[in-house]
Write a protein that holds these residues in place. Structure first.
Motif, short mmCIF file in Angstrom:
data_model
loop_
_atom_site.label_atom_id
_atom_site.label_comp_id
_atom_site.label_asym_id
_atom_site.label_seq_id
_atom_site.Cartn_x
_atom_site.Cartn_y
_atom_site.Cartn_z
N LEU A 1 0.84 -1.19 0.00
CA LEU A 1 0.00 0.00 0.00
C LEU A 1 0.88 1.24 0.00
O LEU A 1 2.00 1.22 0.50
N ARG B 1 -7.81 7.21 6.21
CA ARG B 1 -7.07 5.96 5.97
C ARG B 1 -7.96 4.73 6.10
O ARG B 1 -7.95 3.84 5.25
N VAL C 1 -8.92 1.99 3.22
CA VAL C 1 -8.62 0.57 3.39
C VAL C 1 -9.88 -0.27 3.25
O VAL C 1 -9.87 -1.34 2.63
N GLN C 2 -10.98 0.22 3.81
CA GLN C 2 -12.25 -0.50 3.67
C GLN C 2 -12.68 -0.57 2.20
O GLN C 2 -13.17 -1.60 1.73
N CYS D 1 -5.43 -5.77 3.88
CA CYS D 1 -6.44 -4.83 4.38
C CYS D 1 -7.10 -5.33 5.66
O CYS D 1 -7.29 -4.57 6.62
N LEU E 1 -4.80 -4.87 8.61
CA LEU E 1 -4.76 -3.48 9.07
C LEU E 1 -6.00 -3.12 9.88
O LEU E 1 -5.91 -2.44 10.90
#
Length: 333
Positions: free
Chosen positions: A147, A157, A161-162, A180, A183
């Motif tokens: 990423l 952020r 990511v979602q 993802c 995280l």
């Protein structure tokens, strides 16, 4: 005059012979009594070595190692595809997309397969249903297997990511899904589902559940399909028939693709079978196959038959055969 004591050492190992039958098989009582009588001081010394088996640490995601991708990402030369996303334009090399993206991405975005992806001349491709910032991060991952660094300081952020997770699921990019999910595991932001298991509450991201769990899990636990799982505000879901400790491990697997607590492999196997999670079922089966003993053999057989685990059944048969061979050998002495 000091008495002379003759010590006779006998070693019994849990990995050799029928040690799992219990201490009664180590040495017969009559043999022990006759040994004590033969000693001048009527005593013996027993040494016990205890081995503490620790669970193996979770295997982290391997670091990216695509130096060529970094070079191509920094170069404008040879970019022959222009994506139009929400009014913004992003250029890319069709050769990189063919080599590094998924077949689903190539078919849905470029309308072509990997074999015929490299195009002659530049062309524009519209991409609908995706935010420009998410597509930018997706292209960065395709090029570098990581990423973008600026994502760590981005105010949105978690939202990015979602969004990336949803696109990774859409385009069947397994490694990006795992990155993802990993995280999101570390943050409480964006958790929109609360599970009530017994008297314990567990929160989760519906986007992770939709991308990483099974269709059966979504239908049985959330009462919805993968496509309609995300959104709709925060909600509470009661889950019956599973221990909180097992459900916690199940959620951890959904987020990380790893099992930390091997001590609940039996419970996890039942949950994996219940929710149609074949990879988790395979991991738990491997753990149980390597931990069959006299105290677990019967329950292991029941699990194997109940959930159709051929590998576990075969491991149980091998264990019983070893025990019978050891018993026959002992009887012939």
């Amino acid at each position: 005059m000091a008495a002379t004591i003759n010590w006779e050492a006998q070693t019994f190992s849990t990995t050799d012979g029928p040690a799992a039958w219990g201490t009664g098989r180590f040495i017969p009582r009559k043999t022990l009594e006759s040994y004590l009588i033969s000693q001048d001081d009527d005593c013996c010394r027993i040494r016990c070595d205890v081995a503490v088996i620790k669970e193996p640490p979770a295997v982290p995601l391997p670091p990216p190692d695509l130096h060529l991708g970094d070079l191509l990402l920094a170069s404008e030369v040879g970019r022959d595809v222009t994506f139009v996303v929400g009014g913004e334009q992003f250029t890319a090399h069709s050769c990189v997309l063919a080599a590094r993206s998924s077949t689903v991405f190539m078919e849905e975005v470029l309308g072509t397969g990997k074999e015929s992806a490299v195009v002659v001349g530049s062309h524009h491709v519209p991409v609908d249903g995706m935010a420009p910032r998410v597509f930018k991060a997706l292209l960065h991952f395709i090029y570098t297997d990581s990423l973008p660094d600026e994502l760590a300081d981005h105010g949105d952020r978690i939202a990015i990511v979602q969004g990336l997770l949803a696109e990774a699921d859409r385009y069947d990019m397994a490694r990006l899904k795992l990155i993802c999910s990993d995280l999101l595991l570390a943050t409480e932001v964006g958790r929109d589902v609360t599970f009530i298991v017994g008297c314990v509450l567990f929160t989760a991201h519906s986007c992770v559940l939709a991308a990483r769990s099974s269709t059966v899990f979504m239908a049985k636990v959330l009462g919805t399909g993968k496509e309609s799982a995300v959104g709709g505000g925060s909600r509470h879901v009661r889950v019956d028939g599973i221990a909180p400790r097992v459900f916690k491990a199940l959620l951890h697997f959904i987020y990380t693709d790893s099992v930390l607590d091997h001590g609940i492999a039996r419970g996890l196997l039942e949950a994996a079978h219940r929710y149609g999670m074949e990879r988790l079922k395979m991991i738990c089966t491997d753990v149980l196959c390597s931990n069959i003993d006299a105290t677990t053999a019967l329950h292991t057989l029941k699990l194997a038959n109940k959930h159709g685990c051929l590998k576990l059944n075969q491991a149980w048969v091998k264990f019983i055969r070893r025990m019978l061979d050891a018993f026959n050998l002992e009887e012939r002495k």
